[in-house]
Motif scaffolding. Structure first.
Motif, PDB file in Angstrom:
ATOM      1  N   GLU A 172      33.874 103.998  16.208  1.00  0.00           N
ATOM      2  CA  GLU A 172      35.935 103.536  17.242  1.00  0.00           C
ATOM      3  C   GLU A 172      35.338 104.434  18.034  1.00  0.00           C
ATOM      4  O   GLU A 172      36.842 104.587  19.353  1.00  0.00           O
ATOM      5  CB  GLU A 172      36.806 104.368  15.674  1.00  0.00           C
ATOM      6  N   ARG A 173      35.510 105.675  18.028  1.00  0.00           N
ATOM      7  CA  ARG A 173      35.614 107.213  19.100  1.00  0.00           C
ATOM      8  C   ARG A 173      34.810 106.050  20.153  1.00  0.00           C
ATOM      9  O   ARG A 173      35.108 107.091  21.509  1.00  0.00           O
ATOM     10  CB  ARG A 173      34.926 107.970  19.135  1.00  0.00           C
ATOM     11  N   ILE A 174      33.929 105.440  20.451  1.00  0.00           N
ATOM     12  CA  ILE A 174      33.663 105.208  21.463  1.00  0.00           C
ATOM     13  C   ILE A 174      34.021 103.798  22.772  1.00  0.00           C
ATOM     14  O   ILE A 174      33.837 103.216  23.169  1.00  0.00           O
ATOM     15  CB  ILE A 174      31.913 104.620  22.111  1.00  0.00           C
ATOM     16  N   LEU A 175      34.934 102.733  21.840  1.00  0.00           N
ATOM     17  CA  LEU A 175      35.725 102.218  22.070  1.00  0.00           C
ATOM     18  C   LEU A 175      37.016 102.109  22.955  1.00  0.00           C
ATOM     19  O   LEU A 175      37.609 102.913  22.510  1.00  0.00           O
ATOM     20  CB  LEU A 175      35.797 101.489  20.909  1.00  0.00           C
ATOM     21  N   ASP A 176      37.055 101.669  23.530  1.00  0.00           N
ATOM     22  CA  ASP A 176      38.500 101.896  24.513  1.00  0.00           C
ATOM     23  C   ASP A 176      39.647 100.938  23.780  1.00  0.00           C
ATOM     24  O   ASP A 176      40.869 100.994  23.782  1.00  0.00           O
ATOM     25  CB  ASP A 176      38.598 100.624  25.956  1.00  0.00           C
ATOM     26  N   VAL A 203      41.991 101.450  21.067  1.00  0.00           N
ATOM     27  CA  VAL A 203      41.455 102.605  20.771  1.00  0.00           C
ATOM     28  C   VAL A 203      43.456 103.591  20.268  1.00  0.00           C
ATOM     29  O   VAL A 203      43.858 104.291  18.959  1.00  0.00           O
ATOM     30  CB  VAL A 203      40.704 103.008  20.616  1.00  0.00           C
ATOM     31  N   ASP A 204      43.794 104.054  21.223  1.00  0.00           N
ATOM     32  CA  ASP A 204      44.536 105.248  21.372  1.00  0.00           C
ATOM     33  C   ASP A 204      45.919 105.367  21.155  1.00  0.00           C
ATOM     34  O   ASP A 204      46.697 105.824  20.573  1.00  0.00           O
ATOM     35  CB  ASP A 204      44.102 105.968  22.415  1.00  0.00           C
ATOM     36  N   ARG A 224      45.980 104.653  17.586  1.00  0.00           N
ATOM     37  CA  ARG A 224      46.636 105.638  16.628  1.00  0.00           C
ATOM     38  C   ARG A 224      47.397 106.452  16.588  1.00  0.00           C
ATOM     39  O   ARG A 224      48.422 107.400  15.967  1.00  0.00           O
ATOM     40  CB  ARG A 224      45.311 106.789  17.563  1.00  0.00           C
ATOM     41  N   GLU A 225      48.395 105.895  18.168  1.00  0.00           N
ATOM     42  CA  GLU A 225      49.460 106.807  18.262  1.00  0.00           C
ATOM     43  C   GLU A 225      50.923 106.152  17.587  1.00  0.00           C
ATOM     44  O   GLU A 225      51.664 107.470  17.489  1.00  0.00           O
ATOM     45  CB  GLU A 225      49.543 107.040  20.344  1.00  0.00           C
ATOM     46  N   LYS A 277      47.758 106.133  11.938  1.00  0.00           N
ATOM     47  CA  LYS A 277      45.911 106.136  11.273  1.00  0.00           C
ATOM     48  C   LYS A 277      45.635 105.530  12.459  1.00  0.00           C
ATOM     49  O   LYS A 277      45.360 104.976  13.725  1.00  0.00           O
ATOM     50  CB  LYS A 277      46.660 104.400  11.060  1.00  0.00           C
ATOM     51  N   SER A 278      43.881 105.941  12.621  1.00  0.00           N
ATOM     52  CA  SER A 278      42.399 106.009  12.851  1.00  0.00           C
ATOM     53  C   SER A 278      43.138 103.975  12.320  1.00  0.00           C
ATOM     54  O   SER A 278      43.587 103.066  11.882  1.00  0.00           O
ATOM     55  CB  SER A 278      41.482 105.965  12.343  1.00  0.00           C
TER      56      SER A 278
END
Lengths: 275, 122
Positions: free
Chosen positions: A193-197, A213-214, A217-218, A222-223
């Motif tokens: 998840e953290r490496i994805l746009d 992804v952000d 989350r916003e 949720k993740s």
């Protein structure tokens, strides 16, 4: 340049007998993104990747890679990591590097050799003498050592240990080029998840959500991982990729019971981009 | 630098907060060169575009600035850094007071106990 489209799919449909693996799939990916292709087993991830790669031919619809339909030319700009090992196991690691150098103009043999050394893999060893995890690493090194415009990584982190997984993510990040796009299919979302746009959720051969992804989350707090579990835990019948003919098509009552899912979430990403 | 990312909050905001912390705590001193996007992204194992967004926010907050050819630099303006530091300090204070409140202590008691603890440390 960054906002140019590298991959476009329109009304893309692929059937295997009675099973509709991709169902009027719509997708557009821009240059310079790392995109997660997420969906449960049997949702059409591998089929989509094989179609983009020209290994399968669509029944309906079109695919354009940098404006060109899959063919000889697109193979020169697409670097593909299959979900299975496809190298002859009698070949040595260094033979494979030469093989790739012969095959692909954009292959950077020095970069590949550097990574092989960094992983402490002996280039003189034959593929068959390597462990499964090491074979996968070699394969990824080969794929990521090309200067392609589109990388298609089919389940690159399934079945490797956490250290190897970190290596894979690190390799994707360090070889990331602002002009190229990486499409990673996986169901191990929390790891990537953290490496994805952006992420694309596919369900029963359709693109049901495409967003950053952000932004997910916003807006949901949720993740992506949690959202995925929530969205897909509701699906009955399709389990473990074992789909009986007719399962996907014969479930209008399932789709009808949750029309909000598709209507609300589909293409939110594109709409916002167009503003 | 240790990066901690939690579920459910935008990643870029978490990166931004940790970078602010690194600056005000003096890890990246006033006027020093800031690592590149690529370097930081690879260190934190996050997408470079996400890191870029966090860094742009640092620029917007005035904590760093970019020169066309020379990458990113931490501001020489001590006041800006001090303001950011105070903001974080306030959060710490509220966290303490809130914690004490949840344990059932009045504000005055919380302050008295803090002073007592400091006297012990002497």
């Amino acid at each position: 340049m960054k906002d140019e489209i590298i991959l476009a799919c329109k009304d893309l449909t692929k059937r295997f007998g009675a099973i509709c693996a991709l169902d009027n799939m719509e997708l557009q990916l821009k240059k310079g993104r790392i995109v997660g292709l997420l969906g449960p087993n049997g949702s059409g991830k591998t089929t989509l990747i094989k179609l983009i790669n020209g290994l399968l031919y669509p029944d309906e619809g079109h695919i354009w890679i940098d404006g060109v339909e899959p063919g000889v030319f697109t193979k020169s700009i697409v670097s593909y990591l299959p979900d299975k090992m496809y190298f002859a196991d009698w070949m040595k690691v260094k033979d494979l590097l030469e093989f790739f150098e012969d095959f692909y103009l954009d292959f950077d043999k020095n970069r590949a050799m550097e990574m092989i050394r960094a992983l402490s893999i002996d280039p003189e060893l034959k593929m068959k003498s390597l462990s499964k995890g090491t074979k996968e690493k070699v394969q990824l090194v080969l794929v990521m050592s090309r200067k392609a415009k589109l990388y298609l990584l089919d389940e690159p982190i399934a079945g490797v240990d956490p250290a190897a997984r970190d290596f894979i993510l690190h390799t994707v990040l360090t070889n990331y080029d602002p002009g190229s796009t990486v499409l990673i299919s996986t169901h191990l979302i929390s790891d990537v998840e953290r490496i994805l746009d952006e992420v694309v959720f596919i369900k029963q051969g359709k693109n049901i959500l495409h967003d950053s992804v952000d932004r997910i989350r916003e807006t949901t707090n949720k993740s992506v991982d949690v959202l995925f579990r929530e969205m897909f835990s509701m699906i009955p019948k399709v389990q473990d990729g074992f789909v009986r003919p007719g399962d996907l098509r014969s479930a209008p009552e399932q789709e009808g019971s949750r029309p909000h899912l598709e209507n609300e979430t589909q293409n939110t990403y594109r709409e916002e981009e167009n503003q | 630098m240790e990066w901690k990312l939690v579920e459910g909050r935008p990643i870029w905001i978490q990166l931004y907060e940790q970078l602010v912390y690194a600056i005000v705590s003096g890890r990246y001193p006033c006027g020093s060169r800031f690592p590149s996007v690529r370097e930081l992204a690879s260190q934190a194992q996050v997408n470079p575009n996400t890191m870029q967004r966090a860094l742009s926010q640092l620029d917007a907050a005035g904590l760093t600035y970019t020169q066309r050819t020379d990458g990113r630099t931490v501001t020489e303006n001590q006041t800006v850094i001090e303001i950011a530091r105070r903001t974080l300090a306030k959060e710490e204070i509220f966290r303490y007071l809130n914690g004490m409140k949840n344990l059932g202590y009045e504000k005055a008691q919380a302050v008295a106990m803090l002073e007592e603890e400091l006297a012990h440390e002497g």
